[in-house]
Design a protein around this motif. Structure first.
Motif, PDB file in Angstrom:
ATOM      1  N   ASP A   1     120.581 139.833  38.245  1.00  0.00           N
ATOM      2  CA  ASP A   1     122.023 140.055  38.376  1.00  0.00           C
ATOM      3  C   ASP A   1     122.744 138.775  38.785  1.00  0.00           C
ATOM      4  OD1 ASP A   1     121.718 142.712  37.770  1.00  0.00           O
ATOM      5  OD2 ASP A   1     121.842 143.421  39.846  1.00  0.00           O
ATOM      6  N   MET A   2     123.983 138.679  38.313  1.00  0.00           N
ATOM      7  CA  MET A   2     124.809 137.544  38.700  1.00  0.00           C
ATOM      8  C   MET A   2     125.185 137.687  40.178  1.00  0.00           C
ATOM      9  SD  MET A   2     128.448 136.199  37.197  1.00  0.00           S
ATOM     10  CE  MET A   2     129.439 137.528  37.832  1.00  0.00           C
ATOM     11  N   GLN A   3     125.025 136.621  40.933  1.00  0.00           N
ATOM     12  CA  GLN A   3     125.370 136.612  42.348  1.00  0.00           C
ATOM     13  C   GLN A   3     126.433 135.550  42.572  1.00  0.00           C
ATOM     14  OE1 GLN A   3     121.652 135.883  44.318  1.00  0.00           O
ATOM     15  NE2 GLN A   3     120.978 137.988  44.075  1.00  0.00           N
ATOM     16  N   MET A   4     127.525 135.962  43.218  1.00  0.00           N
ATOM     17  CA  MET A   4     128.622 135.025  43.404  1.00  0.00           C
ATOM     18  C   MET A   4     129.297 135.264  44.747  1.00  0.00           C
ATOM     19  SD  MET A   4     132.222 134.734  41.365  1.00  0.00           S
ATOM     20  CE  MET A   4     132.815 136.230  42.110  1.00  0.00           C
ATOM     21  N   ASP A   5     129.529 134.209  45.468  1.00  0.00           N
ATOM     22  CA  ASP A   5     130.385 134.190  46.648  1.00  0.00           C
ATOM     23  C   ASP A   5     131.294 132.982  46.491  1.00  0.00           C
ATOM     24  OD1 ASP A   5     129.458 136.357  48.405  1.00  0.00           O
ATOM     25  OD2 ASP A   5     127.584 135.230  48.402  1.00  0.00           O
ATOM     26  N   SER A   6     132.581 133.185  46.671  1.00  0.00           N
ATOM     27  CA  SER A   6     133.522 132.101  46.464  1.00  0.00           C
ATOM     28  C   SER A   6     134.547 132.066  47.603  1.00  0.00           C
ATOM     29  CB  SER A   6     134.240 132.301  45.127  1.00  0.00           C
ATOM     30  OG  SER A   6     135.246 131.355  44.946  1.00  0.00           O
ATOM     31  N   PHE A   7     134.769 130.886  48.160  1.00  0.00           N
ATOM     32  CA  PHE A   7     135.798 130.655  49.164  1.00  0.00           C
ATOM     33  C   PHE A   7     136.826 129.706  48.560  1.00  0.00           C
ATOM     34  CE2 PHE A   7     132.082 131.664  51.697  1.00  0.00           C
ATOM     35  CZ  PHE A   7     132.603 132.539  52.645  1.00  0.00           C
TER      36      PHE A   7
ATOM     37  N   SER B   1     133.404 138.116  46.144  1.00  0.00           N
ATOM     38  CA  SER B   1     131.958 138.263  46.070  1.00  0.00           C
ATOM     39  C   SER B   1     131.602 139.381  45.098  1.00  0.00           C
ATOM     40  CB  SER B   1     131.398 138.595  47.454  1.00  0.00           C
ATOM     41  OG  SER B   1     130.003 138.776  47.393  1.00  0.00           O
ATOM     42  N   THR B   2     130.420 139.295  44.491  1.00  0.00           N
ATOM     43  CA  THR B   2     129.923 140.384  43.661  1.00  0.00           C
ATOM     44  C   THR B   2     129.301 141.453  44.557  1.00  0.00           C
ATOM     45  OG1 THR B   2     127.866 139.156  43.352  1.00  0.00           O
ATOM     46  CG2 THR B   2     129.496 138.991  41.605  1.00  0.00           C
TER      47      THR B   2
END
Length: 69
Positions: A40-46, A31-32
């Motif tokens: 802003d770039m927002q990222m959550d990755s599973f 996550s960021t």
């Protein structure tokens, strides 16, 4: 062409488990951290992965090891 500069920080965690000698399961999350502003770039990755591997040399060495114990 010149673009906007970015300052992005992220944090991640990966956990892995060997089910047996040929099968492994991994889980990852990232996550960021500095994504408070609207632009802003927002990222959550599973990530989940199940990996199977087999080779005759590995199987042969396993049999040799079992016979010498």
């Amino acid at each position: 062409m010149k673009g906007d500069s970015t300052d992005t920080f992220g944090l991640g965690l990966t956990l892995g488990y060997s089910i047996n000698d040929n099968l492994q399961l991994t889980f990852g999350y990232k996550s960021t951290l500095n994504d408070n502003k609207p632009g802003d770039m927002q990222m959550d990755s599973f990530n989940f992965s199940l990996v199977f591997g087999w080779h005759p040399l590995v199987e042969g060495s396993r049999r040799l090891k079992e016979n010498h114990q």
